[in-house]
Design a protein around this motif. Sequence first.
Motif, PDB file in Angstrom:
ATOM      1  N   GLY A   1     -11.719  -3.435   5.388  1.00 51.57           N
ATOM      2  CA  GLY A   1     -12.762  -2.672   5.959  1.00 51.57           C
ATOM      3  C   GLY A   1     -12.576  -0.943   5.918  1.00 51.57           C
ATOM      4  N   GLY A   2     -11.268  -0.961   6.418  1.00 48.79           N
ATOM      5  CA  GLY A   2     -10.896   0.527   6.699  1.00 48.79           C
ATOM      6  C   GLY A   2     -10.798   1.057   5.230  1.00 48.79           C
ATOM      7  N   VAL A   3     -10.370   0.541   4.390  1.00 51.39           N
ATOM      8  CA  VAL A   3     -10.159   1.065   2.952  1.00 51.39           C
ATOM      9  C   VAL A   3     -11.733   1.188   2.323  1.00 51.39           C
ATOM     10  N   ASN A   4     -12.478   0.390   2.321  1.00 43.42           N
ATOM     11  CA  ASN A   4     -13.701   0.557   1.954  1.00 43.42           C
ATOM     12  C   ASN A   4     -14.872   1.634   2.710  1.00 43.42           C
ATOM     13  N   ALA A   5     -14.526   1.875   3.810  1.00 44.43           N
ATOM     14  CA  ALA A   5     -15.176   3.127   4.449  1.00 44.43           C
ATOM     15  C   ALA A   5     -14.574   4.281   3.931  1.00 44.43           C
TER      16      ALA A   5
ATOM     17  N   SER B   1      -1.734   6.668  -3.461  1.00 45.31           N
ATOM     18  CA  SER B   1      -1.187   5.217  -2.885  1.00 45.31           C
ATOM     19  C   SER B   1      -0.732   5.545  -1.204  1.00 45.31           C
ATOM     20  N   ALA B   2      -0.469   6.725  -0.897  1.00 40.56           N
ATOM     21  CA  ALA B   2      -0.354   7.127   0.366  1.00 40.56           C
ATOM     22  C   ALA B   2      -1.350   6.965   1.295  1.00 40.56           C
ATOM     23  N   THR B   3      -2.504   7.234   0.888  1.00 39.57           N
ATOM     24  CA  THR B   3      -3.695   6.861   1.774  1.00 39.57           C
ATOM     25  C   THR B   3      -4.005   5.552   1.868  1.00 39.57           C
ATOM     26  N   ILE B   4      -4.083   4.866   0.500  1.00 40.38           N
ATOM     27  CA  ILE B   4      -4.709   3.519   0.530  1.00 40.38           C
ATOM     28  C   ILE B   4      -3.723   2.545   0.656  1.00 40.38           C
ATOM     29  N   LYS B   5      -2.773   2.695   0.067  1.00 41.81           N
ATOM     30  CA  LYS B   5      -1.504   1.448   0.094  1.00 41.81           C
ATOM     31  C   LYS B   5      -1.590   0.818   1.565  1.00 41.81           C
TER      32      LYS B   5
ATOM     33  N   TYR C   1     -14.970  -0.795  -7.029  1.00 41.36           N
ATOM     34  CA  TYR C   1     -15.630  -2.007  -7.771  1.00 41.36           C
ATOM     35  C   TYR C   1     -14.263  -3.226  -8.084  1.00 41.36           C
ATOM     36  N   ILE C   2     -13.142  -2.724  -7.754  1.00 40.90           N
ATOM     37  CA  ILE C   2     -12.124  -3.714  -7.809  1.00 40.90           C
ATOM     38  C   ILE C   2     -12.015  -4.302  -6.665  1.00 40.90           C
ATOM     39  N   MET C   3     -12.380  -3.768  -5.395  1.00 41.32           N
ATOM     40  CA  MET C   3     -12.274  -4.309  -4.103  1.00 41.32           C
ATOM     41  C   MET C   3     -13.508  -5.309  -3.958  1.00 41.32           C
ATOM     42  N   GLN C   4     -14.625  -5.144  -4.726  1.00 39.11           N
ATOM     43  CA  GLN C   4     -15.747  -5.899  -4.374  1.00 39.11           C
ATOM     44  C   GLN C   4     -15.529  -6.886  -5.645  1.00 39.11           C
ATOM     45  N   SER C   5     -14.777  -7.010  -6.503  1.00 40.92           N
ATOM     46  CA  SER C   5     -14.762  -8.104  -7.531  1.00 40.92           C
ATOM     47  C   SER C   5     -14.164  -9.414  -7.010  1.00 40.92           C
ATOM     48  N   ASP C   6     -14.365 -10.571  -7.658  1.00 42.74           N
ATOM     49  CA  ASP C   6     -14.010 -11.736  -6.907  1.00 42.74           C
ATOM     50  C   ASP C   6     -12.689 -12.426  -7.544  1.00 42.74           C
ATOM     51  N   GLN C   7     -11.629 -11.222  -7.719  1.00 38.59           N
ATOM     52  CA  GLN C   7     -10.500 -11.809  -7.739  1.00 38.59           C
ATOM     53  C   GLN C   7      -9.631 -11.824  -6.690  1.00 38.59           C
ATOM     54  N   GLY C   8      -8.440 -12.528  -6.546  1.00 35.13           N
ATOM     55  CA  GLY C   8      -7.641 -12.828  -5.414  1.00 35.13           C
ATOM     56  C   GLY C   8      -7.242 -11.437  -4.723  1.00 35.13           C
ATOM     57  N   SER C   9      -6.942 -11.358  -3.638  1.00 30.92           N
ATOM     58  CA  SER C   9      -6.370  -9.978  -2.962  1.00 30.92           C
ATOM     59  C   SER C   9      -5.256  -9.606  -3.656  1.00 30.92           C
ATOM     60  N   PRO C  10      -4.339 -10.364  -3.532  1.00 30.97           N
ATOM     61  CA  PRO C  10      -3.138  -9.766  -4.435  1.00 30.97           C
ATOM     62  C   PRO C  10      -3.051  -9.104  -5.766  1.00 30.97           C
ATOM     63  N   THR C  11      -4.147  -9.720  -6.340  1.00 33.79           N
ATOM     64  CA  THR C  11      -4.459  -9.126  -7.921  1.00 33.79           C
ATOM     65  C   THR C  11      -5.131  -7.846  -7.784  1.00 33.79           C
ATOM     66  N   LYS C  12      -5.964  -7.762  -6.937  1.00 37.97           N
ATOM     67  CA  LYS C  12      -6.673  -6.527  -6.540  1.00 37.97           C
ATOM     68  C   LYS C  12      -6.001  -5.418  -6.064  1.00 37.97           C
ATOM     69  N   THR C  13      -5.032  -5.644  -5.446  1.00 36.80           N
ATOM     70  CA  THR C  13      -3.839  -4.571  -4.797  1.00 36.80           C
ATOM     71  C   THR C  13      -3.105  -4.256  -5.890  1.00 36.80           C
TER      72      THR C  13
END
Length: 468
Positions: free
Chosen positions: A245-249, A227-231, A198-210
């Motif tokens: 893309g990889g994280v979404n998958a 955080s080890a697998t996603i960061k 949900y956060i990934m797909q929101s319309d915030q800027g990437s740094p905020t999402k991260t």
Amino acid sequence: MDSDLDRIFEVTGESENAKCTDDPDAPRFKAISIGKSVVFSDYAITLRIDEFFGRHATIFGNTGSGNSCTVASIIQSLFSKPDTYAAHGASFVLLDNGKYRQSFAKLGFNIKRSYWRLPSGDSSDIASAEDKGETRHGFRLPHWFVSVEEWELLLRASERTQQPVLRTALGLSTLFTDESNVDLAQLQNHILASCILYIMQSDQGSPTKTDRILSVLATFSTKKLSSATIKPGIAISFDQMKDAGGVNALLSKHIKEAITVPDYANKPFPFDNLDAALDLALLYEEAHGNRQIREYCSQLRIRFKWILECDKFSFLRIDPKIILDYEKDADRFIERFLGLERNGDWLQKTSQITILHLNEAGDQIVEVASAIIARLVFERLRRADPRNRLPINIVLEEAYRYVAERPAGYAIEAGKIFERIAKEGRKYGMFLLIGSQSPSALSRTVLSQCSHFVLHRIQNPDDLSHIR
Ligand SMILES: Nc1ncnc2c1ncn2[C@@H]1O[C@H](COP(=O)(O)OP(=O)(O)OP(=O)(O)O)[C@@H](O)[C@H]1O
Ligand SMILES: [Mg+2]
């Protein structure tokens, strides 16, 4: 003459020793004397023990007319019989404003007492360090024993919007404390994945999402999603995520159909996890299209933060890393409070008088502590096998603090549980002894269930008519 009065008041045979059912050789008193009559000079007023303590009772009178003294004197006479007659079966829990402890100090030290007080700077404990009959404890009440309904009251959760979120959050805080279960792991992954997606797909800027994703993962993570697998995938380079893309998958793999969040299970969890769980519950709701929920729940979170930071509530916020064994389980916790020790299948009574000292505590704390303790005792007794095995009398001094007709509702409505106890407690061996200066301010539901009334001088016409 006295024997005639005895017959009139149905107290014949006060000193007669009936046989104990448990131990046929042990004698047992049927009645206790609680003072001398003013009307019939030198005639001793007696109470029939089984009847008086086997029903709810009240003690009323104007302030200073002797309510507290009467309560103390009744309990003293019950316990100050020579050992062979002592009331071994009786257990009292006193929610005390500070007077009773001393009045029981003179009881023989075969009558064991446990004294609980909230953590505070006061050092008046030292005075009675010599008292061998008393054990002293710091009172703390782990927050995981708070029931869902009590959390709702404590956080003033509104029925339509906030309560469901709070329930999900409580379920989540339980869910994330158990890592061993495979089904649970799938569920944890599903919830985390939907929130992060949900956060990934929101319309915030990437740094905020991260930043948001990393803050979720800081409190809740699983082996697969951490955080080890996603960061690495969400790290920012040139204002973009390195591998969105990889994280979404990865996240999509963990989304399951038709999933339900487990119920809150009263298992130990860190107190502040609940705030993070609320956040996660809100994200989960938002992920399901409920866009305004965060705004609707802002009050709830403010109140939670207040309890999280408020010094007075420190007795409730327990760190699960430093708990004792009996604090993991509500039954064992309350048994210890009541002075019961497990001995195989058998419960052994190690103390008969439990005093919870609430004098310095504010109204909110009195409400929270008394309501939760009373509920835990009630639930424990309801499951006692055989029923009525462990009768307990709860003494409510200054009863308007617990069973007011118009409850102040500072934190939890303590009155509700006491009304329930007034109605159903007798069947399970839980009795109330209510002392108050103004009976008309007390809950009618509770008073209507009381069978015994000890009345001192009362002047207020409202109180008089109430009693009448
Ligand atoms: N039966 C009695 N005979 C003589 N004095 C008594 C008796 N009962 C109580 N007193 C005295 O009356 C005073 C007030 O008693 P107590 O504290 O029990 O009253 P209370 O009704 O509980 O008052 P409060 O409104 O403060 O709770 C005390 O100093 C006590 O010693
Ligand atoms: Mg009093």
